[in-house]
Scaffold this motif. Structure first.
Motif, mmCIF file in Angstrom:
data_model
loop_
_atom_site.group_PDB
_atom_site.id
_atom_site.type_symbol
_atom_site.label_atom_id
_atom_site.label_comp_id
_atom_site.label_asym_id
_atom_site.label_seq_id
_atom_site.Cartn_x
_atom_site.Cartn_y
_atom_site.Cartn_z
ATOM 1 N N GLU A 165 3.793 3.346 -5.360
ATOM 2 C CA GLU A 165 2.506 3.175 -6.061
ATOM 3 C C GLU A 165 1.423 2.666 -5.115
ATOM 4 N N ILE A 166 1.295 3.323 -3.985
ATOM 5 C CA ILE A 166 0.352 2.884 -2.955
ATOM 6 C C ILE A 166 -1.099 3.032 -3.417
ATOM 7 N N GLY A 167 -1.328 3.862 -4.413
ATOM 8 C CA GLY A 167 -2.673 4.029 -4.933
ATOM 9 C C GLY A 167 -3.226 2.785 -5.609
ATOM 10 N N GLU A 168 -2.381 1.780 -5.840
ATOM 11 C CA GLU A 168 -2.826 0.543 -6.491
ATOM 12 C C GLU A 168 -3.323 -0.502 -5.493
ATOM 13 N N LEU A 169 -3.253 -0.234 -4.187
ATOM 14 C CA LEU A 169 -3.680 -1.228 -3.199
ATOM 15 C C LEU A 169 -5.193 -1.413 -3.214
ATOM 16 N N ARG A 170 -5.639 -2.656 -3.038
ATOM 17 C CA ARG A 170 -7.065 -2.957 -2.909
ATOM 18 C C ARG A 170 -7.606 -2.346 -1.613
ATOM 19 N N VAL B 214 -6.787 -4.144 1.670
ATOM 20 C CA VAL B 214 -5.385 -4.016 2.086
ATOM 21 C C VAL B 214 -5.131 -2.596 2.589
ATOM 22 N N GLN B 215 -5.778 -1.610 1.964
ATOM 23 C CA GLN B 215 -5.673 -0.234 2.462
ATOM 24 C C GLN B 215 -6.077 -0.161 3.934
ATOM 25 N N GLY B 216 -7.155 -0.897 4.291
ATOM 26 C CA GLY B 216 -7.622 -0.893 5.672
ATOM 27 C C GLY B 216 -6.588 -1.461 6.624
ATOM 28 N N LYS B 217 -5.855 -2.478 6.186
ATOM 29 C CA LYS B 217 -4.843 -3.078 7.060
ATOM 30 C C LYS B 217 -3.626 -2.165 7.208
ATOM 31 N N VAL B 218 -3.274 -1.461 6.133
ATOM 32 C CA VAL B 218 -2.179 -0.493 6.234
ATOM 33 C C VAL B 218 -2.583 0.646 7.170
ATOM 34 N N LEU C 108 -7.150 6.723 5.183
ATOM 35 C CA LEU C 108 -5.761 6.346 4.900
ATOM 36 C C LEU C 108 -5.032 7.495 4.206
ATOM 37 N N PHE C 109 -5.710 8.163 3.284
ATOM 38 C CA PHE C 109 -5.071 9.296 2.607
ATOM 39 C C PHE C 109 -4.590 10.334 3.619
ATOM 40 N N PHE C 110 -5.448 10.680 4.586
ATOM 41 C CA PHE C 110 -5.059 11.700 5.561
ATOM 42 C C PHE C 110 -3.931 11.211 6.465
ATOM 43 N N ARG C 111 -3.884 9.910 6.745
ATOM 44 C CA ARG C 111 -2.774 9.355 7.528
ATOM 45 C C ARG C 111 -1.463 9.388 6.746
ATOM 46 N N LEU C 112 -1.552 9.153 5.435
ATOM 47 C CA LEU C 112 -0.344 9.141 4.604
ATOM 48 C C LEU C 112 0.178 10.549 4.349
ATOM 49 N N ALA C 113 -0.754 11.490 4.190
ATOM 50 C CA ALA C 113 -0.368 12.841 3.774
ATOM 51 C C ALA C 113 -0.035 13.739 4.960
ATOM 52 N N VAL C 114 0.569 13.167 6.007
ATOM 53 C CA VAL C 114 1.034 13.985 7.132
ATOM 54 C C VAL C 114 2.024 15.025 6.615
#
Length: 443
Positions: free
Chosen positions: A246-251, A254-258, A303-309
């Protein structure tokens, strides 16, 4: 390359616009014992698919008058059971993955190794009637089984096997209850990091004020009450896999730090100055549309583009209803193990009833229904009459959420568990469906 015995003379169609590669494939596959026809573009492929039957189709993705997806669609019409294998060049893997979602059997990257192609064709053609012959569960050592034989599930599992040995970040998508954590554990079990830890974090289950501390840890004295250093999940997952559900729930902060961890492989504990190395493979999951959220500005697009490799979509249970009998028996066997009792059998009318349900909560909801029915069962066989008492009639999402809130007497945590969703997802649903204050006597 040695010629294999021509045990079947299966007829293949090769669709490739480059004349030299097309002739090479036709020659090599003919030497493997196949009867091979060829086409140079989509129009010629459609004509040949209409004119004759093929056991399998091999198509390039990029064609002069369309794409391999057009050939795939035509093949699905003309020869629904024939496996389609797509060839992809560098940079087109995402399109190949899309082809598998649309029903392609598998893909191969160019340059094509003929031995690899021959093995893939043997596997594909050896699975005529595959639905009945395939193993009922995918169970890599060290991971829970993933049960089912449906082609949509098998396609997702083939993608899993492809990406598991790599270090690529994987984004698992699909509705709640489809088994995203099972896929994450299988990815870990099949990876070179299998001897390291698998650490799972449900981002929606941790209060927003604590999630940063949970992920990155803190130093002593970082805030009031921090009387000792705490190690975060990124450190606990060192040499292994970190699963952020459920990564879509991150503030956003926090998304920036991930994002920084993914880009620089480094982070700091809360209140700390030392930069730490993140030796992890990240697998993320969501039941939300992150791409739409990124477009709307509620989720960081970088972040989305980094996650959706490597995005991997899991099918809902209603998309693979033929798997329900297998899943139901598997879930009842697990219940019997947990309760140390004899497993219950399922009557034919019970299986018919389960297979006709919509299952908005997917496998999680099916498991909950079977557990309630097993507790109430008066004999060793579950029948449709036993299930009707616990299977809810089809209702709108608003009715389901409202009923769960009323049954839980307004306790949102209990209602979320009954619905098979996180507390934060339920809060969002309550706002979307205008159910604030239901039931009226409790907030």
């Amino acid at each position: 390359m040695s010629q294999r015995p021509a045990r079947r003379r299966a007829r293949l169609l090769v669709v490739e616009d480059k004349d030299s590669l097309r002739r090479l494939l036709v020659t090599a596959l003919s030497e493997e014992g196949y009867e091979v026809a060829s086409a140079a573009d989509v129009a010629e492929a459609k004509a040949k698919l209409t004119a004759g039957a093929f056991a399998a189709i091999l198509t390039d993705l990029k064609l002069p008058d369309g794409s391999g997806l057009d050939v795939l669609a035509a093949a699905r019409q003309a020869a629904p059971t024939a496996p389609v294998i797509v060839l992809t060049g560098f940079g087109s893997v995402a399109t190949a993955v899309e082809a598998m979602k649309q029903g392609a059997y598998d893909f191969l990257e160019k340059p094509v190794e003929i031995d690899d192609l021959a093995r893939l064709l043997e596997r594909a053609l050896g699975t005529e009637g595959e639905e009945a012959a395939a193993p009922p569960a995918f169970a890599p050592p060290g991971a829970p089984p993933i049960v089912g034989r449906h082609p949509r599930l098998r396609a997702a599992l083939r993608l899993l096997e492809r990406v598991a040995p790599t270090e690529s970040t994987v984004l698992l998508t699909g509705e709640s209850g489809t088994g995203k954590e099972l896929f994450a554990r299988a990815l870990h079990a099949l990876s070179p990091r299998r001897s390291g830890p698998f650490v799972a974090v449900n981002c929606a289950a941790i209060p927003e004020t604590l999630i940063e501390n949970e992920l990155f840890g803190h130093e002593r004295g970082a805030f009031t009450g921090a009387d000792r250093r705490q190690v975060g999940r990124f450190e606990l997952a060192a040499s292994g896999t970190l699963f952020l559900d459920e990564i879509g729930e991150l503030r956003p902060e926090v998304q920036g730090k991930v994002l920084r961890v993914l880009e620089e492989r480094s982070f700091e504990r809360v209140g700390g100055g030392a930069t730490l190395h993140a030796d992890i493979r990240l697998v993320a999951a969501t039941n939300r549309d992150l791409e739409a959220m990124a477009a709307a500005g509620s989720f960081r697009s970088d972040l989305f583009f980094r996650l959706a490799v490597f995005p991997l979509e899991l099918p809902s249970l209603r998309e693979r209803t033929s798997d329900i009998p297998l899943l139901a028996r598997h879930l009842l066997d697990r219940l019997a193990e947990r309760h140390r009792s004899a497993p219950l059998a399922l009557a034919a009318d019970a299986l018919d009833l389960l297979s006709s349900e919509f299952w908005p909560g997917n496998v999680r909801e099916l498991g909950n229904v079977l557990e309630r029915a097993a507790i109430l069962a008066s004999g060793p066989i579950l029948r449709a009459a036993d299930l009707r008492a616990v299977v809810r009639p089809p209702r709108s999402e608003r009715e389901r959420v409202e009923s769960a809130l009323i049954a839980a007497e307004g306790d949102k945590q209990r209602a979320a568990e009954a619905l098979g969703m996180s507390y934060r997802t339920l809060q969002r649903k309550i706002q979307e469906l205008d159910l604030e204050g239901v039931p009226r006597y409790r907030n």
